[in-house]
Motif scaffolding. Structure first.
Motif: not given
Length: 152
Positions: A92-93, A100-101, A105-108, A124-125
């Motif tokens: 998660i960290r 933050t970049l 984004t984080i997508i399923p 991460t995408a």
């Protein structure tokens, strides 16, 4: 008894590859109610507009639609509610740093079963620009033409 090596795919995010450059993928468990699991097993999950957000050291999946289970009665929950993902704190960290970049984004990507448990593959995408999408379409078109010419 033979162990299954192939996962049982329940739902996939087909638009993810078209809209994003996929960087890293992770496996996460989902916190679900019983009727939600039954609905997902019937194919009632939609990941099209879903995304993940991190708040206070926990990760949640938002905007994922799970259709209400017909035989669920009063036990059905809101179809678009936030659902908690189960991951290690270190993961998660790491995801929080990437998020933050700029432009990430984080997508399923998909939902699948592992030993009776619903798991989500998240990634991460980085979002594609319009010219990137056109480039991908041109490559696919060229490959299609080459394949057709080889078939004849």
């Amino acid at each position: 008894m033979k162990k299954k090596t192939e996962w049982n795919n329940l739902s996939t995010n087909k638009s993810a590859g078209r809209l994003y450059f996929i960087e890293d993928t992770y496996e996460a468990g989902l916190v679900l109610a019983g009727t939600e699991v039954k609905s997902i097993r019937r194919g009632g999950a939609n990941l099209k507009d879903a995304y993940c957000e991190i708040s206070s050291g926990e990760i949640f999946i938002s905007n994922m639609h799970i259709s209400p289970y017909e035989e669920g009665n009063i036990y059905n929950l809101d179809p678009k509610r936030k659902r908690k993902l189960l991951m290690h704190k270190s993961e998660i960290r790491r995801l929080e740093k990437v998020k933050t970049l700029q432009g990430y984004t984080i997508i399923p990507l998909r939902l699948y079963l592992v030993r009776g448990r619903v798991k989500a593959e998240i990634a991460t995408a980085r979002g594609k620009k319009l010219y990137d999408k056109r480039e991908d379409m041109a490559k696919k078109d060229a490959e299609r033409r080459m394949k057709r010419s080889l078939d004849y």
